[in-house]
Write a protein that holds these residues in place. Structure first.
Motif: not given
Length: 842
Positions: A541-551, A553-557, A590-594
């Motif tokens: 689920q975290a990988a899916v959230a990262l794919g949607k750029d929902d950082l 939600l991904a961090q919470d998972l 982290d890379q997506r945030r940067q």
């Protein structure tokens, strides 16, 4: 081969009907039991093996080990004997088709069929492992798909393979089922392309893990397979065609992998070992009858017959449970018949634990109580007999005889009572006759009037009476001594019975504790499996959230998955893989945030850069009269060349043409050529900030494409060297590694392992589960025992093992009748571990 052909003859208890197969280690016949009429499969050993008593003893030891197995996916060995100078043994006779023939006829099997067959086979292998039997004869010709559509292993025993190789062989066989080619079952070195195309990624990964030996026992592999299996449908293999002749058939405990047998078919059946007397024979017949009744109930409650189209209906779990419980009750009935009351009671209570109120089990407990009461009444009659209270003892024995329990013992007791009464009557009659003779002589003397003779006669009467009494007294004294000896013998017998009962109770207590430990271990394993599955789901689920750029939600998972580590307690390799994946996802977040921060910064600077470029172009136009260029669409340089429009290609030799072409090279990902253009423009305008920024970004991207990342792990904590330089300890994640061929080395416990890898730019290269080999181990035990190293069976002691993985390890020694001995060791290269151990009996 055997020197004789027994077709049509009687061998022991079996009439051999026809020859099924012939091989170097013996002949296999379809046979019929002479008394019960059930059909079995009989294998005769050739004289060359029978003359070698050591080899025969080893083979029969394997037969005894397999005979202990009771599992719906294992063909049972249930009789072994010798007749006509020929050693033979009998096994179940399974009706169905060989898996080898099904693969050859149907080609590639469906994934759900492969999973179903593998689940049944792994369940059988785990049951065999728990019984101490290592199956080293797994081949497609040793697997039969019976009329229920379930896989049955028809041969256990050595075939020249190493112990513990069964899981790897099953992985190769799964590849053969997926590809439809039996050649793929012959120990391939890589996964065939046909297998990769037909299997899901999860099942293909499971097959590779079997090949690599990642699982400790079939039970762990079965748990992993259950996590993959998302289908409730049973195997739908086609059984319409008969078994084709010419295929290799059953290999029953063969020493030679080249044995080939013809096909065979028939319902399962069984016979106990040869009785030692006529009474034992009838007891054996009764046991077999009860066993057949139990098997009949199992078949009656089992899955329905084949439906059209080669598919089978679903099995009702309740009916399957009742069928298995009936088998347990039948085993209890057999133990009850041979007088093993405690063991029989344990079977009945085990059935009631799974199904309270199960009528056959309740009836069995009633029979056990009745037998115990009858045994107590027999003991009471024995005590009354020793006290010469014959009438009371006789009444009790008649009561026991009328109940139908212990009839032979009751009859024997009644015969002893009759003999005791005859003995007492003889003693009584002897005293009466002697007294009557003496009295008659005295009356005759009194009638004669001879007082001297009368006096002498009276004295003689006393002597005669004493003489007649002497044998009586001697007999009574002998009887008294015999009764004392019998009482002493009975007292000793009672003490032995009490000691045996105490020993059985202690064994039952130990067995109950063992079962509780197994249940706790199973529950703990299931808890860890569920936690691992939940962690995997959270990471997905975290990988899916990262794919949607929902950082967020991904961090919470990721945090939720990290919270599960406490329940897993760092269990196994799967947990370590979860840790690596979590770190990868966190790094990606982290890379997506940067990247988002850089994009926001780029958005703020875009207008300024556009204006600066326009000013630079104006300067260039001002310094070169008569030249003009179109405005250049510029965006912040990125690692994704297609993310921005390319600048128009304007040809020329002036600074403005170099600047525009450099922007185009940058947007196309040709960073080194962009650097060259920007350096030429910067030489003309050394103080222009826009050109300096472009040159710096181009140089940074040119450097980045020449670096990659490297992940290294080892089964033990080890020092890592990259191209000969120490870089840290495992597990280790390295960034900014130069691209190209790199030498990675891990060192620990006196040994090292070296591998060469190709590092690619902006790519993570993984080297996981590296082993450091070279340790050695020598173990001798008293008595000889089976050795397990880190849960894997390695063979029987005395045993010497070489080229083992280094690091902490656990040795377990196991022998029948002795307590398991667990010894922790540390394996180091160049320092052999030598152990001499002694096991303690229960």
């Amino acid at each position: 081969m055997s020197e004789r052909d027994f077709v049509g003859q009687v061998l022991g208890k079996y009439r051999l009907l026809r020859l099924l197969g012939r091989g170097p280690s013996g002949d296999v016949y379809l046979a019929e039991h002479e008394i019960l009429g059930n059909r079995v499969m009989v294998k005769t050993l050739p004289q060359s093996i029978s003359r070698d008593r050591d080899l025969t003893a080893r083979l029969m030891g394997d037969v005894r080990a397999v005979a202990r197995l009771r599992h719906p996916n294992i063909a049972s060995v249930h009789d072994a004997d010798q007749a006509e100078g020929v050693d033979y043994f009998a096994t179940d006779h399974v009706e169905g088709r060989f898996l080898a023939e099904i693969i050859d006829d149907q080609g590639p099997l469906a994934e759900e069929d492969i999973i179903a067959v593998s689940r049944q086979a792994l369940s059988a292998l785990e049951a065999a492992r728990r019984a101490g039997v290592a199956n080293r004869a797994i081949r497609p010709e040793n697997i039969v798909i019976d009329k229920r559509g379930e896989a049955v292993i028809i041969a256990f025993g050595p075939d020249g393979s190493a112990a513990g190789d069964d899981l790897r062989v099953w992985g190769w066989l799964m590849a053969a089922m997926a590809s439809g080619r039996l050649a793929d079952a012959d120990r391939p070195t890589r996964l065939p392309r046909a297998v990769e195309q037909r299997l899901s990624p999860e099942l293909a990964d499971f097959v590779l893990r079997l090949w690599d030996g990642d699982f400790v026992g079939a039970g762990q592999a079965l748990v992993a397979l259950e996590g993959i299996d998302r289908s409730d449908e049973p195997a739908g293999l086609d059984l319409d065609e008969p078994v084709a002749k010419g295929w290799s058939g059953p290999h029953m405990l063969d020493d030679d992998a080249g044995d080939d047998y013809q096909a065979y078919a028939g319902p399962p059946g069984g016979m106990p070992a040869k009785p030692s007397s006529r009474l034992g024979l009838w007891l054996a017949v009764a046991v077999v009858v009860f066993g057949l009744l139990g098997m009949g109930a199992w078949w009656a409650l089992g899955p329905a017959s084949q439906e059209p189209g080669g598919q089978f209906p679903g099995v009702d779990p309740r009916e399957q449970l009742l069928a298995k419980l009936q088998v347990v009750v039948s085993e209890g009935d057999r133990l009850l018949e041979i007088g093993q009351l405690n063991e029989a009671e344990a079977r009945y209570r085990a059935a009631l634990e799974q199904e309270p109120g199960f009528a056959p089990a309740l009836g069995g407990l009633t029979k056990v109580d009745a037998k115990r009461q009858a045994a107590a009444r027999l003991e009471q009659a024995r005590q009354l007999f020793d006290q010469n209270r014959l009438d009371q003892a006789e009444a009790i024995l008649k009561e026991v005889k009328a109940s139908g329990l212990y009839t032979s013992e009751a009859k024997e007791g009644l015969r002893e009572i009759k003999a005791r009464r005859i003995q007492l009557d003889r003693l009584k009659n002897g005293r009466s006759e002697a007294g009557e003779q003496a009295s008659g002589a005295l009356l005759a003397m009194a009638d004669s009037g001879d007082e001297g003779a009368l006096r002498d006669g009276q004295n003689g009467h006393a002597v005669a009476a004493a003489a007649s009494a002497t044998p009586d007294a001697a007999a009574l004294e002998a009887q008294r001594r015999a009764e004392e000896a019998r009482a002493e013998q009975e007292r000793r017998r009672q003490e032995e019975l009490r000691a045996q009962q105490a020993q059985r109770q202690e064994q039952e207590r130990l067995e109950q504790e063992r079962r509780q430990r197994e249940q706790q271990a199973k529950a703990e394993q299931e808890r860890k499996r569920q936690s691992l599955a939940q962690a995997q789901q959270l990471l997905d689920q975290a990988a899916v959230a990262l794919g949607k750029d929902d950082l967020d939600l991904a961090q919470d998972l990721l945090n939720q998955s990290r919270a599960l580590d406490a329940t897993l307690a760092g269990s196994d390799q799967t947990q370590r893989s979860i840790d690596f994946r979590r770190r990868e996802l966190a790094q990606l977040a982290d890379q997506r945030r940067q990247a988002q921060a850089q994009e926001r910064a780029a958005a703020d600077e875009a207008a300024a850069l556009e204006a600066a470029l326009a000013r630079t172009a104006a300067k260039v136009r001002g310094s070169s009269p008569g030249q003009s260029i179109s405005p250049v669409a510029v965006a912040t340089p990125s690692a994704t060349p297609t993310a921005r429009p390319a600048a128009p290609a304007v040809r020329g030799v002036g600074p403005q043409e170099l600047l525009v072409e450099g922007v185009r090279f940058f947007n196309e990902g040709k960073y080194q050529r962009a650097v060259e253009n920007f350096e030429k423009v910067a030489a003309v305008y050394p103080n222009d900030k826009v050109i300096a920024d472009y040159l710096a970004q181009a140089r940074e991207m040119a450097r980045a494409v020449n670096l990659g990342s490297l992940e290294v792990d080892c089964r033990v904590e080890a020092s890592v060297f990259l191209d000969g330089r120490p870089v840290g300890s495992t597990p280790l994640l390295l960034h900014d590694v130069p691209v190209g061929r790199r030498v990675v080395e891990v060192r620990a416990y006196g040994g090292a392992t070296r591998k060469t890898v190709e590092v690619r730019g902006r790519t993570l290269t993984k080297l996981n589960t590296m082993d450091i080999l070279g340790a050695s181990l020598q173990v001798d035990a008293k008595p000889a025992a089976q050795l397990f190293l880190n849960g894997k069976p390695m063979g029987d002691t005395p045993l010497a093992l070489f080229n083992l993985p280094v690091g902490p390890a656990t040795i377990i020694l196991r022998a029948v009748g002795y307590q398991d001995l667990t010894v922790p060791v540390t394996l180091v290269v160049g320092q052999p571990v030598k152990l001499r151990l002694e096991l303690k009996p229960f």
